[in-house]
Design a protein around this motif. Sequence first.
Motif, PDB file in Angstrom:
ATOM      1  N   GLN A 133       0.829  -1.204   0.000  1.00 32.64           N
ATOM      2  CA  GLN A 133       0.000   0.000   0.000  1.00 32.64           C
ATOM      3  C   GLN A 133       0.862   1.251   0.000  1.00 32.64           C
ATOM      4  N   GLU A 134       1.936   1.220   0.804  1.00 35.96           N
ATOM      5  CA  GLU A 134       2.841   2.363   0.828  1.00 35.96           C
ATOM      6  C   GLU A 134       3.504   2.549  -0.536  1.00 35.96           C
ATOM      7  N   ARG A 135       3.877   1.427  -1.155  1.00 34.22           N
ATOM      8  CA  ARG A 135       4.504   1.505  -2.478  1.00 34.22           C
ATOM      9  C   ARG A 135       3.530   2.063  -3.509  1.00 34.22           C
ATOM     10  N   ASP A 136       2.255   1.617  -3.445  1.00 28.49           N
ATOM     11  CA  ASP A 136       1.249   2.123  -4.380  1.00 28.49           C
ATOM     12  C   ASP A 136       0.996   3.615  -4.156  1.00 28.49           C
ATOM     13  N   ALA A 137       0.955   4.016  -2.857  1.00 26.09           N
ATOM     14  CA  ALA A 137       0.735   5.433  -2.557  1.00 26.09           C
ATOM     15  C   ALA A 137       1.889   6.284  -3.070  1.00 26.09           C
ATOM     16  N   ALA A 138       3.117   5.768  -2.888  1.00 24.68           N
ATOM     17  CA  ALA A 138       4.289   6.502  -3.381  1.00 24.68           C
ATOM     18  C   ALA A 138       4.268   6.599  -4.906  1.00 24.68           C
ATOM     19  N   ALA A 139       3.853   5.504  -5.568  1.00 22.90           N
ATOM     20  CA  ALA A 139       3.779   5.517  -7.028  1.00 22.90           C
ATOM     21  C   ALA A 139       2.720   6.508  -7.510  1.00 22.90           C
ATOM     22  N   ALA A 140       1.559   6.553  -6.794  1.00 24.49           N
ATOM     23  CA  ALA A 140       0.505   7.494  -7.164  1.00 24.49           C
ATOM     24  C   ALA A 140       0.976   8.934  -6.975  1.00 24.49           C
ATOM     25  N   GLN A 141       1.708   9.172  -5.869  1.00 23.21           N
ATOM     26  CA  GLN A 141       2.232  10.512  -5.618  1.00 23.21           C
ATOM     27  C   GLN A 141       3.235  10.917  -6.699  1.00 23.21           C
ATOM     28  N   ALA A 142       4.083   9.978  -7.086  1.00 15.19           N
ATOM     29  CA  ALA A 142       5.074  10.268  -8.132  1.00 15.19           C
ATOM     30  C   ALA A 142       4.378  10.560  -9.457  1.00 15.19           C
ATOM     31  N   ASP A 143       3.308   9.810  -9.773  1.00 15.73           N
ATOM     32  CA  ASP A 143       2.575  10.033 -11.015  1.00 15.73           C
ATOM     33  C   ASP A 143       1.879  11.391 -10.998  1.00 15.73           C
ATOM     34  N   ARG A 144       1.326  11.758  -9.816  1.00 16.57           N
ATOM     35  CA  ARG A 144       0.671  13.053  -9.694  1.00 16.57           C
ATOM     36  C   ARG A 144       1.686  14.189  -9.856  1.00 16.57           C
ATOM     37  N   SER A 145       2.848  14.020  -9.260  1.00 14.85           N
ATOM     38  CA  SER A 145       3.904  15.036  -9.392  1.00 14.85           C
ATOM     39  C   SER A 145       4.334  15.184 -10.849  1.00 14.85           C
ATOM     40  N   ARG A 146       4.430  14.047 -11.554  1.00 17.18           N
ATOM     41  CA  ARG A 146       4.810  14.099 -12.975  1.00 17.18           C
ATOM     42  C   ARG A 146       3.770  14.867 -13.780  1.00 17.18           C
ATOM     43  N   GLN A 147       2.482  14.610 -13.509  1.00 15.02           N
ATOM     44  CA  GLN A 147       1.424  15.307 -14.233  1.00 15.02           C
ATOM     45  C   GLN A 147       1.461  16.806 -13.972  1.00 15.02           C
ATOM     46  N   VAL A 148       1.716  17.170 -12.700  1.00 15.76           N
ATOM     47  CA  VAL A 148       1.800  18.601 -12.361  1.00 15.76           C
ATOM     48  C   VAL A 148       2.917  19.270 -13.145  1.00 15.76           C
ATOM     49  N   VAL A 149       4.077  18.639 -13.160  1.00 18.39           N
ATOM     50  CA  VAL A 149       5.226  19.208 -13.875  1.00 18.39           C
ATOM     51  C   VAL A 149       4.912  19.338 -15.363  1.00 18.39           C
ATOM     52  N   GLU A 150       4.291  18.315 -15.945  1.00 18.55           N
ATOM     53  CA  GLU A 150       3.975  18.343 -17.376  1.00 18.55           C
ATOM     54  C   GLU A 150       2.956  19.431 -17.712  1.00 18.55           C
ATOM     55  N   LEU A 151       1.936  19.626 -16.844  1.00 21.96           N
ATOM     56  CA  LEU A 151       0.935  20.657 -17.099  1.00 21.96           C
ATOM     57  C   LEU A 151       1.529  22.053 -16.991  1.00 21.96           C
ATOM     58  N   VAL A 152       2.336  22.264 -15.946  1.00 24.00           N
ATOM     59  CA  VAL A 152       2.966  23.575 -15.781  1.00 24.00           C
ATOM     60  C   VAL A 152       3.918  23.855 -16.937  1.00 24.00           C
ATOM     61  N   ASP A 153       4.649  22.827 -17.350  1.00 21.36           N
ATOM     62  CA  ASP A 153       5.580  22.992 -18.468  1.00 21.36           C
ATOM     63  C   ASP A 153       4.824  23.303 -19.757  1.00 21.36           C
ATOM     64  N   ALA A 154       3.677  22.621 -19.989  1.00 15.18           N
ATOM     65  CA  ALA A 154       2.889  22.874 -21.201  1.00 15.18           C
ATOM     66  C   ALA A 154       2.316  24.282 -21.195  1.00 15.18           C
ATOM     67  N   ALA A 155       1.851  24.754 -20.016  1.00 17.83           N
ATOM     68  CA  ALA A 155       1.265  26.098 -19.930  1.00 17.83           C
ATOM     69  C   ALA A 155       2.300  27.178 -20.230  1.00 17.83           C
ATOM     70  N   SER A 156       3.575  26.892 -19.968  1.00 21.82           N
ATOM     71  CA  SER A 156       4.624  27.888 -20.199  1.00 21.82           C
ATOM     72  C   SER A 156       5.066  27.959 -21.656  1.00 21.82           C
ATOM     73  N   ARG A 157       4.618  27.011 -22.472  1.00 19.73           N
ATOM     74  CA  ARG A 157       5.014  27.024 -23.888  1.00 19.73           C
ATOM     75  C   ARG A 157       4.124  27.976 -24.686  1.00 19.73           C
TER      76      ARG A 157
END
Length: 283
Positions: free
Chosen positions: A152-176
Amino acid sequence: MRAALQPQPDGHPELAVAWVLHMLEPEEDAEFAAHLDECAGCLEIVAGTEEVGALLGAAVEPVEPPPSLRARILAEAEAEASPGEASSGGASPGNSKASLLASSDSDATSSNVVSLRQRWVRRATAGVAVAAAAALVVVIGGLVAANRDLAQERDAAAAQADRSRQVVELVDAASRPGTPHVVLASSEGAFVGLVVDRGAGPEFLATGLPPNDAAHTYVLWGLADGRPVGLGTFDMSGSGPVTDSVPSTAAGNRFAGYAVSYEPGRTVPAAPTQVVASGQLAG
């Protein structure tokens, strides 16, 4: 099990394990099977024991017994079936009737004693096996629970990492330059989110908003010709940003801007009650 078993919060561990291992007498087995229908504690122990048994079965590699094993078992069974034949061969045919009766009574008494002793040994051995199995269930059950917690901890960490990746990608796309996007800001000018279209439809990012309680929800609105269109609800838990796709609408998500409101209840109202953030389309 002479008296009817009563349901217990912790169940009856030894009986539950013995039932799984098929160590109960037929009548006891049937009694305990009926008891399972009304005892959640025993059901939990049975489920845990069966899970541990499955884990142990999967962990042990099957081994083919040697060919000599069958011959040895048959030889020992034949020897036990006729224990007195070797000593009876030299008996005199002139034995008296009284002697035969005395011998018969002695043999019967001895047989009963041996039978009782064997039964007691079987019971004692089964009791030790059940106790050992129950202890093994507790130990391995703890390991299984720990493994689940780690998963469960591993799944939560993976979900957090995926959410962080999406945030970075959205912010990066908005800056283009040229990427359609809306910066959502509070009335004080604080950044609280983004709506970005990277070519596959608008995506939504919310961050920095206070957590809502169970009696309230946040609502995302699309602004078309100055008229708000409710798009969907979302919750803020305080555990990090929220990312999601903007739900499709009849207007095809072609909005001049977006807004976020804080609403009582759990559904989208006809009109926003308390607008907490808004922004106009850019890019």
